[in-house]
Write a protein that holds these residues in place. Structure first.
Motif, PDB file in Angstrom:
ATOM      1  N   ALA A 259       1.330   5.279   4.183  1.00 24.22           N
ATOM      2  CA  ALA A 259       1.939   4.462   5.228  1.00 24.22           C
ATOM      3  C   ALA A 259       1.329   4.789   6.587  1.00 24.22           C
ATOM      4  O   ALA A 259       0.991   3.886   7.366  1.00 24.22           O
ATOM      5  CB  ALA A 259       3.450   4.680   5.244  1.00 24.22           C
ATOM      6  N   ALA A 260       1.168   6.085   6.886  1.00 20.96           N
ATOM      7  CA  ALA A 260       0.573   6.470   8.162  1.00 20.96           C
ATOM      8  C   ALA A 260      -0.865   5.962   8.274  1.00 20.96           C
ATOM      9  O   ALA A 260      -1.300   5.513   9.342  1.00 20.96           O
ATOM     10  CB  ALA A 260       0.610   7.991   8.303  1.00 20.96           C
ATOM     11  N   PHE A 261      -1.596   6.013   7.184  1.00 20.80           N
ATOM     12  CA  PHE A 261      -2.981   5.535   7.168  1.00 20.80           C
ATOM     13  C   PHE A 261      -3.055   4.054   7.516  1.00 20.80           C
ATOM     14  O   PHE A 261      -3.874   3.628   8.330  1.00 20.80           O
ATOM     15  CB  PHE A 261      -3.568   5.802   5.782  1.00 20.80           C
ATOM     16  CG  PHE A 261      -5.031   5.487   5.658  1.00 20.80           C
ATOM     17  CD1 PHE A 261      -5.984   6.252   6.303  1.00 20.80           C
ATOM     18  CD2 PHE A 261      -5.457   4.423   4.876  1.00 20.80           C
ATOM     19  CE1 PHE A 261      -7.335   5.974   6.177  1.00 20.80           C
ATOM     20  CE2 PHE A 261      -6.800   4.131   4.751  1.00 20.80           C
ATOM     21  CZ  PHE A 261      -7.737   4.919   5.410  1.00 20.80           C
ATOM     22  N   VAL A 262      -2.172   3.249   6.931  1.00 21.60           N
ATOM     23  CA  VAL A 262      -2.164   1.808   7.201  1.00 21.60           C
ATOM     24  C   VAL A 262      -1.749   1.535   8.641  1.00 21.60           C
ATOM     25  O   VAL A 262      -2.340   0.686   9.329  1.00 21.60           O
ATOM     26  CB  VAL A 262      -1.223   1.092   6.212  1.00 21.60           C
ATOM     27  CG1 VAL A 262      -1.130  -0.387   6.542  1.00 21.60           C
ATOM     28  CG2 VAL A 262      -1.717   1.269   4.789  1.00 21.60           C
ATOM     29  N   LEU A 263      -0.733   2.240   9.117  1.00 25.14           N
ATOM     30  CA  LEU A 263      -0.271   2.024  10.492  1.00 25.14           C
ATOM     31  C   LEU A 263      -1.356   2.381  11.498  1.00 25.14           C
ATOM     32  O   LEU A 263      -1.520   1.698  12.519  1.00 25.14           O
ATOM     33  CB  LEU A 263       0.984   2.860  10.746  1.00 25.14           C
ATOM     34  CG  LEU A 263       2.233   2.434   9.958  1.00 25.14           C
ATOM     35  CD1 LEU A 263       3.333   3.462  10.114  1.00 25.14           C
ATOM     36  CD2 LEU A 263       2.716   1.063  10.422  1.00 25.14           C
ATOM     37  N   LEU A 264      -2.106   3.446  11.246  1.00 26.65           N
ATOM     38  CA  LEU A 264      -3.170   3.833  12.164  1.00 26.65           C
ATOM     39  C   LEU A 264      -4.350   2.874  12.102  1.00 26.65           C
ATOM     40  O   LEU A 264      -4.923   2.501  13.134  1.00 26.65           O
ATOM     41  CB  LEU A 264      -3.646   5.255  11.836  1.00 26.65           C
ATOM     42  CG  LEU A 264      -2.671   6.401  12.145  1.00 26.65           C
ATOM     43  CD1 LEU A 264      -3.163   7.687  11.505  1.00 26.65           C
ATOM     44  CD2 LEU A 264      -2.527   6.585  13.649  1.00 26.65           C
TER      45      LEU A 264
ATOM     46  N   LEU B  45       0.810  -1.215   0.000  1.00 24.47           N
ATOM     47  CA  LEU B  45       0.000   0.000   0.000  1.00 24.47           C
ATOM     48  C   LEU B  45       0.845   1.266   0.000  1.00 24.47           C
ATOM     49  O   LEU B  45       0.380   2.329  -0.401  1.00 24.47           O
ATOM     50  CB  LEU B  45      -0.923   0.007   1.220  1.00 24.47           C
ATOM     51  CG  LEU B  45      -2.102  -0.969   1.153  1.00 24.47           C
ATOM     52  CD1 LEU B  45      -2.759  -1.130   2.509  1.00 24.47           C
ATOM     53  CD2 LEU B  45      -3.117  -0.508   0.134  1.00 24.47           C
ATOM     54  N   THR B  46       2.099   1.171   0.450  1.00 29.13           N
ATOM     55  CA  THR B  46       2.971   2.342   0.499  1.00 29.13           C
ATOM     56  C   THR B  46       3.664   2.591  -0.834  1.00 29.13           C
ATOM     57  O   THR B  46       3.946   3.739  -1.185  1.00 29.13           O
ATOM     58  CB  THR B  46       4.022   2.168   1.605  1.00 29.13           C
ATOM     59  OG1 THR B  46       3.359   1.926   2.862  1.00 29.13           O
ATOM     60  CG2 THR B  46       4.900   3.404   1.743  1.00 29.13           C
ATOM     61  N   LEU B  47       3.934   1.543  -1.601  1.00 22.15           N
ATOM     62  CA  LEU B  47       4.669   1.683  -2.859  1.00 22.15           C
ATOM     63  C   LEU B  47       3.922   2.582  -3.840  1.00 22.15           C
ATOM     64  O   LEU B  47       2.694   2.721  -3.764  1.00 22.15           O
ATOM     65  CB  LEU B  47       4.890   0.300  -3.490  1.00 22.15           C
ATOM     66  CG  LEU B  47       5.989  -0.551  -2.832  1.00 22.15           C
ATOM     67  CD1 LEU B  47       5.907  -1.992  -3.322  1.00 22.15           C
ATOM     68  CD2 LEU B  47       7.376   0.026  -3.126  1.00 22.15           C
ATOM     69  N   PRO B  48       4.647   3.215  -4.770  1.00 23.29           N
ATOM     70  CA  PRO B  48       4.002   4.120  -5.736  1.00 23.29           C
ATOM     71  C   PRO B  48       2.939   3.403  -6.558  1.00 23.29           C
ATOM     72  O   PRO B  48       3.146   2.268  -7.012  1.00 23.29           O
ATOM     73  CB  PRO B  48       5.167   4.592  -6.618  1.00 23.29           C
ATOM     74  CG  PRO B  48       6.387   4.347  -5.816  1.00 23.29           C
ATOM     75  CD  PRO B  48       6.115   3.164  -4.957  1.00 23.29           C
TER      76      PRO B  48
END
Length: 658
Positions: free
Chosen positions: A152-157, A37-40
């Protein structure tokens, strides 16, 4: 003393290799999902799957020689242990660094592929997550439009359940500048996505460990295997030819599908039955059947899908604003494939976008063009036609199957009738003039289309080309009536609508290539001018885009002997709800000079305005919806209106020198 606002991540001790390996094995699926999900989103789904697995498998400490390990947030009570935090930080750092230029790397060179997925390697297969539903596709579209740190922040949260401070520390450890901004953006995404976000993120659409496999082109691989033996016998001759520069095929003439692994094959495309449009309540692009003389030409369609999946060098690409260029999803629909003039054209629809592929009929292996535009929430008017060809200032449209009749007319000649426009059996129109761009505005051609009686009776409407694949729908809202409710937008085919558009049409070329979906002309007020100057009309022209925001132009039409004299621009605003159903109130003002030479300040408001107040170089208050007061040239004033519910309303936009 440090003055930086960037949070510092405290570093804990080194993590043992066996601990890091245990974390990777135990949390492999979650780490791969985070990397995926973080990759371009510019990578194809197949490539993102491989890179995500590679980054996680290479996340052991010290895997890369000569490169400093990322900082690891210090362990605190209730926090993950250093091995978990360190592994997450390494995966995040690598995913965020993908395609990033190193320091001092020349700006004119593309970023080096420092993170090539050396493992795992997949031969003969294409991997991609299973397709989700409409909600998952919409969430993927939203994620593709924000920066990678915010994803990345969205997935971590959402998935890892980390707190805001923990995510900030982890992003700082992954070398993200200003991690607080990324977390703020993730918070906005969470508020917009709703309560089902976590469920959607855990769906198969984003699970890079539960993938589908499809073979690459089996016939091509077999031919290559057979030809490899022949090639081995000709190595010496080929080397001699290469040394003399003879026999090398130009890049533009190579087979553009040779090295592309298709996400969707021609036989997997959705093909709507020909009569579905007449028996459905959803009249949009999903009701279009697959048309065109080459709708069964798998070679042409394969080249189009390959170019969409991975455009080769030299492809002319046009992507509308806020539109994803990701490869075709599983439910891609074929709309058209055929020859139009000197081009072979293929049109696709994937639920959110329409895509046009074109190549020269005389040189199929030459350079091609690919255009991608948004099409979500299209309807009977905004899905009524697509541009199928542009050449030499002329346009050909492919009309929807429910269009029974087409005409052309000029907005600058409101009293002239429309002229019939011929269409082929497939729905392709004859070539029509393209609206002007910059320069003189002597005419402004539009299409007047009439829907079939099978879906709506006596329904005619106007559309015009504004640079997108789908022409913009033109509508009209007349002056307020004496009673309630307020007038609603209607088709711009009446005499009053055409006369109103004739005075403002030359502003339309300013909207080209901005993703406009529809333009409404709202005559919101009529005013008696001082000194028996006649009646003037105030209008608000709103251009609504496919991505949501809209721009408005407020114009003033004084009496004139010319039916096409340009209206006066008195205000404008961008990305506003004004003049829409969510912004139904408006007030505007402009200087005006009477025939005697006396100068006035005029103001007018929409139907709910009960009074207008002017302050500054002119002080005046007037009850009602209009105001006219003597004023100096170009006065510096502030204009506000009072509404019937007691609220106040500011003037739309800023007035310019007139």
């Amino acid at each position: 003393m440090s003055t930086s606002q960037r949070p510092s991540a405290k570093v804990s001790g080194r993590v043992a290799l066996d601990q890091a390996e245990a974390v990777i094995v135990d949390q492999y699926t979650r780490l791969v999902r985070l990397a995926y999900l973080t990759l371009p989103h510019t990578l194809s789904r197949h490539r993102r799957v491989l890179v995500a697995h590679a980054l996680v498998q290479r996340a052991l400490p010290g895997f890369r020689i000569g490169r400093a390990a990322p900082r690891v947030p210090e362990q605190r009570r209730g926090r993950p242990d250093p091995a978990v935090a360190g592994t997450r930080a390494r995966v995040l750092r690598s995913a965020l660094a993908h395609d990033r230029r190193p320091r001092a790397w020349p700006g004119f060179l593309p970023p080096p592929r420092t993170l090539r997925p050396m493992l795992p390697m997949v031969w003969g297969l294409r991997l991609f997550p299973r397709a989700g539903g409409g909600e998952e596709i919409a969430l993927g579209q939203v994620l593709s439009e924000v920066p990678a740190p915010a994803r990345a922040a969205f997935v971590l949260l959402q998935l890892e359940g980390l707190s805001r401070s923990e995510v900030v520390e982890l992003l700082a450890a992954a070398d993200v500048p200003r991690p607080e901004r990324a977390v703020d953006t993730a918070g906005d995404l969470e508020a917009a996505a709703g309560e089902t976000t976590e469920t959607l993120l855990r769906s198969r659409e984003f699970d890079a460990c539960s993938v589908q496999t499809r073979p690459t082109d089996l016939l091509r691989r077999r031919r290559r295997y057979q030809l490899s033996w022949l090639a081995a016998g000709l190595v010496a001759l080929c080397c001699a030819i290469l040394l003399t520069g003879v026999g090398a095929a130009p890049p533009g003439e190579r087979d553009r599908t040779a090295d592309v692994q298709l996400a969707v094959t021609p036989d997997q495309l959705v093909r709507t039955p020909p009569d579905a449009w007449a028996d459905t309540s959803r009249v949009d692009f999903t009701a279009w059947p697959a048309r065109g003389a080459r709708a069964d030409d798998d070679e042409l369609i394969t080249r189009a899908l390959a170019t969409w999946t991975d455009p080769p060098r030299g492809t002319r690409i046009g992507v509308a604003r806020s539109t994803s260029a990701e490869p075709p999803p599983g439910q891609t629909q074929l709309l058209y494939a055929g020859d139009v003039g000197r081009e072979a054209v293929v049109l696709f629809h994937d639920g959110r976008r329409v895509v046009r592929y074109a190549e020269a009929v005389s040189s199929p292996s030459g350079s091609a063009s690919l255009t991608v535009s948004r099409s979500d929430e299209a309807d009977v008017t905004t899905a009524a036609a697509l541009v199928v060809s542009r050449a030499s200032g002329k346009i050909r449209y492919l009309t929807a199957p429910w269009i029974a009749e087409a005409q052309t007319r000029d907005l600058l000649t409101p009293d002239s009738p429309g002229r019939p426009l011929d269409m082929s059996d497939e729905g392709v129109t004859d070539a029509v003039a393209q609206p002007p761009g910059k320069g003189p505005c002597d005419s402004l051609p539009v299409l007047q289309l009439r829907s079939s009686g099978k879906i709506v009776e006596k329904h005619a409407f106007l559309v015009t080309d504004l640079g997108g694949l789908a022409p913009a729908h033109l509508s009209y809202t007349p002056l307020p009536g004496t009673g309630a409710p307020p007038r609603q937008p209607r088709e711009a085919t009446s005499g009053a609508a055409l006369r109103s558009w004739a005075r403002t049409a030359c502003r339309l070329p300013e909207l080209r290539h901005s993703g406009v979906r529809a333009v409404n002309q709202w005559d919101f007020a009529e005013q008696d001018l001082p000194e028996q100057g006649g009646k003037a009309v105030w209008s608000c022209t709103r251009a609504s885009t496919w991505r949501g925001p809209g721009d408005v132009l407020v114009q003033f039409r004084a009496p004139t002997t010319s039916a096409t004299a340009p209206a006066k621009l008195v205000g404008q605003a961008r990305s506003t709800a004004a003049c829409s159903r969510f912004g139904q109130h408006i007030v505007a003002a402009t200087p005006w000079t009477a025939g005697s030479g006396r100068r006035y300040l005029l103001a007018a408001g929409s139907r709910e305005v009960t009074g207008i107040e002017v302050t500054g170089e002119v002080d005046a208050t007037e009850r009602g919806r209009t105001l006219a007061v003597r004023a100096p040239k170009d006065p510096d004033v502030t204009v506000r209106a009072r509404l019937s519910d007691g609220e106040t309303l500011d003037e739309v936009g800023s007035r310019t020198a007139r």
